[in-house]
Design an enzyme around this catalytic site. Structure first.
Site, PDB file in Angstrom:
ATOM      1  N   SER A  50      84.682 127.528  76.325  1.00 20.43           N
ATOM      2  CA  SER A  50      84.304 126.386  76.192  1.00 20.43           C
ATOM      3  C   SER A  50      84.885 125.250  77.727  1.00 20.43           C
ATOM      4  O   SER A  50      85.975 126.469  77.867  1.00 20.43           O
ATOM      5  CB  SER A  50      85.623 126.398  74.783  1.00 20.43           C
ATOM      6  OG  SER A  50      84.531 127.146  73.961  1.00 20.43           O
TER       7      SER A  50
HETATM    8  N1  SAH Z   1      87.200 130.594  73.154  1.00 21.24           N
HETATM    9  C1  SAH Z   1      86.081 131.207  73.366  1.00 21.24           C
HETATM   10  C2  SAH Z   1      84.666 130.663  72.863  1.00 21.24           C
HETATM   11  C3  SAH Z   1      83.154 132.156  73.573  1.00 21.24           C
HETATM   12  S1  SAH Z   1      81.941 131.477  72.653  1.00 21.24           S
HETATM   13  C4  SAH Z   1      85.904 130.903  74.951  1.00 21.24           C
HETATM   14  O1  SAH Z   1      86.378 130.265  75.059  1.00 21.24           O
HETATM   15  O2  SAH Z   1      85.899 132.315  76.089  1.00 21.24           O
HETATM   16  C5  SAH Z   1      81.638 131.932  71.202  1.00 21.24           C
HETATM   17  C6  SAH Z   1      82.179 133.356  71.258  1.00 21.24           C
HETATM   18  O3  SAH Z   1      82.081 133.284  69.907  1.00 21.24           O
HETATM   19  C7  SAH Z   1      80.528 133.818  71.598  1.00 21.24           C
HETATM   20  O4  SAH Z   1      81.444 135.379  72.727  1.00 21.24           O
HETATM   21  C8  SAH Z   1      80.198 134.774  70.542  1.00 21.24           C
HETATM   22  O5  SAH Z   1      79.863 136.684  70.789  1.00 21.24           O
HETATM   23  C9  SAH Z   1      80.790 135.298  69.823  1.00 21.24           C
HETATM   24  N2  SAH Z   1      80.376 135.564  68.067  1.00 21.24           N
HETATM   25  C10 SAH Z   1      79.354 134.521  67.994  1.00 21.24           C
HETATM   26  N3  SAH Z   1      79.045 134.941  66.400  1.00 21.24           N
HETATM   27  C11 SAH Z   1      80.710 136.248  66.338  1.00 21.24           C
HETATM   28  C12 SAH Z   1      80.111 136.528  64.799  1.00 21.24           C
HETATM   29  N4  SAH Z   1      79.469 136.925  63.630  1.00 21.24           N
HETATM   30  N5  SAH Z   1      81.752 136.930  65.263  1.00 21.24           N
HETATM   31  C13 SAH Z   1      82.050 137.498  66.191  1.00 21.24           C
HETATM   32  N6  SAH Z   1      82.082 137.091  67.127  1.00 21.24           N
HETATM   33  C14 SAH Z   1      81.068 135.850  67.198  1.00 21.24           C
END
Ligand code: SAH
Length: 215
Positions: A50
């Site tokens: 993000s």
């Molecule tokens: N806060 C993180 C955001 C990553 S993007 C950062 O800034 O690095 C969102 C993340 O949610 C992705 O890595 C994706 O793989 C994960 N995600 C999506 N659906 C999910 C689920 N059902 N369970 C666990 N992770 C999930």
């Protein structure tokens, strides 16, 4: 980067400024060179890290629920950046748990954290990152004072509401095409209050298959 976010009024809290200086985003972003630009970046597997202003906004919304000794859950922990920030804020007596459903991202997030100022907390066990479906939360360490969801849910998962402590707060993007960052407070009597903070655009909280297919 932090000064820029302070100048533009995104960061008003000293504590959030401090933790974002302590946890170096360059260790978590795929390309160190543009790590401090205020935009999300692709991290593979159709996921993103993000933007710094979103990390700052979520840290500020959760600040009161990330005090030393408190328990925090980071759903969709991705690169591990926010999980590491949570761990620094709750300290060695607290607990910060990341849940991410792409095992490769779990492994790389652990490597990122090991290079960061949160490494001792990972080693001592107050910071944990697990592979799993974050829509189920992580009941083993519940209830939580703070829950952050880093991907947009069509609706707020009941398991996450159940794992929130009375007095606890969850920050979660809700919606499909158009999403609102919702602030969900569990009151001391167990009732729930929800407000919308701002419009946002996150990747979906979905199944691993749907994500790897490109949704
Ligand atoms: N806060 C993180 C955001 C990553 S993007 C950062 O800034 O690095 C969102 C993340 O949610 C992705 O890595 C994706 O793989 C994960 N995600 C999506 N659906 C999910 C689920 N059902 N369970 C666990 N992770 C999930």
């Amino acid at each position: 980067m932090v000064e820029h976010l302070q100048r533009y009024g995104v960061i008003s809290s000293m504590k959030v400024a401090e933790v974002m200086e302590t946890i170096d985003r360059a260790l978590f972003a795929p390309d160190g060179a543009s790590a401090y630009a205020d935009s999300p970046m692709a991290i593979g597997y159709n996921a993103t890290i993000s933007a710094p202003h979103m990390h700052a906004t979520c840290l500020q919304l959760l600040e009161q629920n990330l005090q030393p000794g408190m328990h925090a859950l980071d759903v969709g922990s991705g690169t591990g950046y926010l999980t590491a920030c949570f761990a620094i804020m709750v300290g060695p007596q607290g607990r910060a748990v990341g849940v991410e459903h792409i095992p490769e991202l779990v492994a790389s997030s652990i490597k990122n954290i090991e290079k960061s100022a949160a490494a001792p907390l990972l080693k001592e066990g107050s910071l944990l990152v697990h592979a799993g479906d974050g829509r189920q939360g992580w009941p083993e360490c519940a209830p939580y004072d703070a829950i952050h969801v880093g991907a947009a849910a069509p609706e707020i998962p009941q398991a996450l509401l159940d794992q929130l402590k009375p007095g606890g707060r969850m920050v979660i993007p809700v919606g499909n095409m158009f999403q609102d960052l919702k602030v969900v407070d569990k009151n001391m009597d167990g009732s729930i209050s929800i407000r919308s903070e701002t419009s946002v655009r996150y990747v979906p909280l979905t199944s691993r298959d749907a994500q790897l297919r490109g949704y």
